[in-house]
Design a protein around this motif. Structure first.
Motif, mmCIF file in Angstrom:
data_model
loop_
_atom_site.group_PDB
_atom_site.id
_atom_site.type_symbol
_atom_site.label_atom_id
_atom_site.label_comp_id
_atom_site.label_asym_id
_atom_site.label_seq_id
_atom_site.Cartn_x
_atom_site.Cartn_y
_atom_site.Cartn_z
ATOM 1 N N ALA A 70 0.865 -1.079 0.086
ATOM 2 C CA ALA A 70 -0.010 -0.039 -0.049
ATOM 3 C C ALA A 70 0.949 1.184 -0.061
ATOM 4 N N GLU A 71 2.322 1.216 0.550
ATOM 5 C CA GLU A 71 2.935 2.325 0.633
ATOM 6 C C GLU A 71 3.714 2.698 -0.776
ATOM 7 N N ALA A 72 3.463 1.911 -1.935
ATOM 8 C CA ALA A 72 4.088 2.309 -3.147
ATOM 9 C C ALA A 72 3.653 3.606 -3.754
ATOM 10 N N THR A 127 -7.046 -4.975 7.699
ATOM 11 C CA THR A 127 -8.332 -5.055 6.774
ATOM 12 C C THR A 127 -8.075 -6.068 5.721
ATOM 13 N N LEU A 128 -9.193 -6.770 5.140
ATOM 14 C CA LEU A 128 -8.796 -7.564 3.835
ATOM 15 C C LEU A 128 -9.088 -6.724 2.680
ATOM 16 N N ARG A 129 -7.965 -6.812 1.756
ATOM 17 C CA ARG A 129 -8.365 -5.711 0.725
ATOM 18 C C ARG A 129 -7.268 -6.384 -0.558
ATOM 19 N N ILE A 130 -7.359 -6.235 -1.734
ATOM 20 C CA ILE A 130 -6.594 -6.547 -2.591
ATOM 21 C C ILE A 130 -5.671 -5.281 -2.945
ATOM 22 N N VAL A 131 -4.209 -5.473 -2.889
ATOM 23 C CA VAL A 131 -3.354 -3.997 -2.760
ATOM 24 C C VAL A 131 -2.654 -4.030 -4.052
ATOM 25 N N GLY A 132 -2.637 -5.085 -5.122
ATOM 26 C CA GLY A 132 -1.734 -5.451 -6.101
ATOM 27 C C GLY A 132 -2.289 -6.643 -6.998
ATOM 28 N N ARG A 163 -3.043 2.901 -3.780
ATOM 29 C CA ARG A 163 -2.475 4.190 -3.564
ATOM 30 C C ARG A 163 -2.808 5.048 -2.361
ATOM 31 N N ASP A 164 -4.015 4.827 -1.911
ATOM 32 C CA ASP A 164 -4.682 5.769 -0.930
ATOM 33 C C ASP A 164 -5.454 4.644 -0.047
ATOM 34 N N PRO A 165 -4.650 4.394 1.140
ATOM 35 C CA PRO A 165 -5.398 3.256 2.060
ATOM 36 C C PRO A 165 -6.776 3.624 2.789
ATOM 37 N N GLY A 166 -7.073 4.981 2.498
ATOM 38 C CA GLY A 166 -8.281 5.617 3.112
ATOM 39 C C GLY A 166 -9.485 5.143 2.146
ATOM 40 N N ARG A 167 -9.311 4.826 0.797
ATOM 41 C CA ARG A 167 -10.245 4.613 -0.046
ATOM 42 C C ARG A 167 -10.422 3.078 -0.377
ATOM 43 N N ARG A 168 -11.547 2.581 -0.542
ATOM 44 C CA ARG A 168 -11.906 1.198 -0.916
ATOM 45 C C ARG A 168 -11.668 1.063 -2.239
ATOM 46 N N SER A 169 -10.411 1.438 -2.898
ATOM 47 C CA SER A 169 -10.436 1.150 -4.277
ATOM 48 C C SER A 169 -9.073 1.105 -4.415
#
Length: 455
Positions: A56-58, A187-192, A208-214
């Protein structure tokens, strides 16, 4: 900016450079969305088990390369070995006990190894990717995501950990790679996610933005646009969404669509099978006659095969003579005169009372169910293959954990024979985890691909 809100990059624009390749000590989280879960290429050093959430930090999304000069896209391929889309490789870059693991998959693949070596986890990874390709959410595909976090992986400063996995799908479009990085904690999410072919990235996503669910996605467009950018949900497989987002009006878009559709078709045609004898003993209501994953409606399916497919029903009865104790003249079903639940029986021959399946041993019931699975296909099994493609153009993959559980040597040998027969025809593939006795018997059989774990 397109009318639908997707950003575009003209061919002359230079995309941001991807981050440098990450390095880390064993078990430490690394920054990796530029890799998007990809396994290292030939000659690359093995990747450590990592916390995929650190992706997520990329700072930038990897942008797919634009079409080759002249807009021709990928050059024409020679005659394909795989007329139907099939998964030929499973990659577990960082998944449970697996690190940088690459498993070639053939028509008949058996996973063997001691308890805890990761046989079940490999099949569960395949099953989860199949579910995501069918459109389920990440939570449905990975109901216990923390159990998939690599062994010894430690969280990063934001307490994030995750896992990476991928597949190669071969078929009419040629080999296509899909790689996925998933954050499991907090939290469970796809990051790449990365879809690639011949070293060319067709789709790449990054959180790119951990605050958004996208996630920010970029896919090859070609023509006058070059690359298209748009947000995609972080809880669904982007590759499965591409056919809804790409028009296919340029050579680049058609290449992306062909690759994505091949991956989706191959992954959706999966039937996870775990026969449960305790659910197979009683009579069942008459229904569609489509076998469930636990085979609880075996009697109803036998009713259907007896009336609609005499050849396959006869082959199953022949197999029952090998796998069931005592004489077997055939398989029959009984339905009350006024209608009602259907019960299956073994016909013991003239002057002998039939035996209800509910009176058989657990091994006999599992044997019959697995034999039925191997002798039938998508029309009988409860799967949801791609409706846009004829069943003759698809190959169904059966996933079976503890394939030989409760079976004796004779039953296991007969199921191996049926599997080789069915898988050799190209319409059915089998990936199963087996015990050492079955593995020892199968190692020297032509047509069996053995994956020995824990060696």
């Amino acid at each position: 900016m397109r009318a639908d809100g997707a950003a575009t990059v003209p061919p002359g624009a230079r995309p941001p450079a991807p981050p440098a390749a990450p390095t880390a000590r064993d078990g430490a989280p690394v920054r990796g969305d530029a890799v998007a879960g990809a396994a290292p290429g030939p000659g690359a050093p093995p990747a450590p088990p990592v916390a995929a959430g650190a992706a997520a930090e990329a700072d930038a999304t990897v942008v797919p390369a634009q079409g080759r000069p002249g807009g021709a896209g990928r050059p024409a391929e020679p005659a394909q070995r795989y007329p139907r889309p099939v998964v030929t490789e499973l990659r577990l870059s960082a998944f449970g006990p697996h690190r940088s693991a690459v498993f070639p998959l053939g028509p008949l693949t058996l996973f063997a190894g001691p308890s805890g070596s990761g046989k079940s986890q490999a099949l569960e990874a395949y099953e989860a990717l199949a579910a995501l390709a069918s459109g389920v959410t990440l939570e449905e595909g990975f109901p216990d995501p923390c159990a998939r976090i690599p062994d010894r992986a430690v969280p990063d400063a934001q307490r994030r950990r995750g896992f990476r996995l991928g597949v190669t799908v071969d078929g009419p479009a040629g080999p296509v790679r899909l790689d996925l990085a998933v954050q499991a904690e907090p939290t469970l999410r796809i990051v790449g996610e990365r879809l690639s072919q011949d070293g060319q990235i067709l789709l790449a996503t990054a959180l790119r933005d951990p605050g958004r669910r996208s996630v920010q996605a970029a896919w090859l467009t070609g023509g006058t646009i070059g690359v298209t950018r748009a947000p995609l949900p972080d809880d669904r497989l982007g590759t499965a969404l591409l056919p809804l987002r790409v028009a296919g009006s340029t050579a680049g878009q058609r290449q992306v669509l062909a690759a994505a559709e091949q991956v989706v078709v191959a992954l959706r045609a999966v039937f996870p099978c775990d026969p449960r004898p305790d659910r197979m003993r009683g009579a069942v209501p008459a229904g569609e006659g489509r076998l469930l994953g636990d085979c609880a409606n075996l009697a109803d399916v036998l009713r259907r095969t007896r009336s609609e497919c005499g050849t396959r029903h006869a082959l199953l009865a022949e197999a029952a003579r090998t796998g069931c104790a005592g004489p077997v003249a055939g398989l029959d079903v009984r339905t009350p005169a006024g209608g009602g639940p259907v019960a299956a029986v073994l016909d013991r021959g003239p002057d002998r009372p039939a035996t209800e399946l509910g009176r058989l041993g657990a091994g006999e019931l599992r044997f019959l169910a697995l034999a039925l699975v191997l002798l039938t296909g998508p029309g009988v099994l409860a799967v949801d293959p791609a409706a846009e493609l004829l069943s003759a153009r698809q190959a169904l993959t059966v996933l079976a954990d503890d394939f030989d559980r409760g079976l004796d040597r004779r039953q296991s040998a007969e199921l191996l024979r049926l599997a080789l027969l069915s898988c050799g025809r190209g319409h059915i593939r089998l990936a199963a985890a087996v015990g050492e006795a079955t593995a020892a018997a199968a190692r020297d059989l032509p047509g069996v691909a053995m994956v020995d774990l824990g060696v």
